[in-house]
Write a protein that holds these residues in place. Structure first.
Motif, PDB file in Angstrom:
ATOM      1  N   CYS A  44       0.845  -1.190   0.000  1.00 58.25           N
ATOM      2  CA  CYS A  44       0.000   0.000   0.000  1.00 58.25           C
ATOM      3  C   CYS A  44       0.881   1.240   0.000  1.00 58.25           C
ATOM      4  N   VAL A  48      -2.034   1.921   6.187  1.00 62.78           N
ATOM      5  CA  VAL A  48      -2.671   0.639   6.461  1.00 62.78           C
ATOM      6  C   VAL A  48      -3.162   0.667   7.901  1.00 62.78           C
ATOM      7  N   CYS A  62       3.996  -0.512   3.529  1.00 60.03           N
ATOM      8  CA  CYS A  62       3.176   0.691   3.433  1.00 60.03           C
ATOM      9  C   CYS A  62       3.995   1.916   3.838  1.00 60.03           C
TER      10      CYS A  62
END
Length: 138
Positions: A44, A48, A62
């Protein structure tokens, strides 16, 4: 006089609900919140959030991470990782900065500093063994 055009970058907010189970990898440019279960890797570019009921088995990469649930695997946050009091992590943590609330648990190595893709563990080649010297039979 013309007004300057301001473009707001709106990124998606993805949610995996409490009673949802996903098997497979997820890749997202936006933020993601997991309240269900994920068996797979999560990549991501944003934030997150693992809710208190979240169960993740895999690697998470992330920019920002807020962990309240369970994670079995590695997690890499390039900026800030926050472990809330209900977080339980079994695996290694790598992040730019870390915030831990009393009650949070993790078992594994913790590395703070640069947590970008370049700091992710890379597979090391097997050590090269010296060749055995062959004796010539004469």
């Amino acid at each position: 006089m013309a007004k300057p055009i301001i473009q707001n970058e709106v990124k998606a907010l993805n949610t995996i609900a409490k009673d949802t189970m996903i098997k497979g990898d997820i890749k997202s440019d936006g933020d993601i919140r997991i309240d269900g279960a994920l068996e797979g890797n999560l990549e991501c570019k944003g934030r997150v959030v693992l809710g208190p009921e979240a169960r993740v088995k895999g690697t998470v990469r992330c920019r920002l991470a807020d962990i309240m649930g369970n994670l079995e695997g590695e997690i890499f946050a390039s900026e800030l990782m926050t472990l809330k009091n209900t977080a339980v992590i079994n695996g290694d943590l790598t992040m730019g900065k870390l915030s831990v609330e009393p009650g949070a648990q993790f078992t594994g190595k913790c590395s703070m500093g640069s947590a970008g893709p370049e700091s992710a563990p890379k597979t090391q080649p097997a050590p090269v063994q010296p060749e055995a010297k062959l004796k010539e039979n004469k």
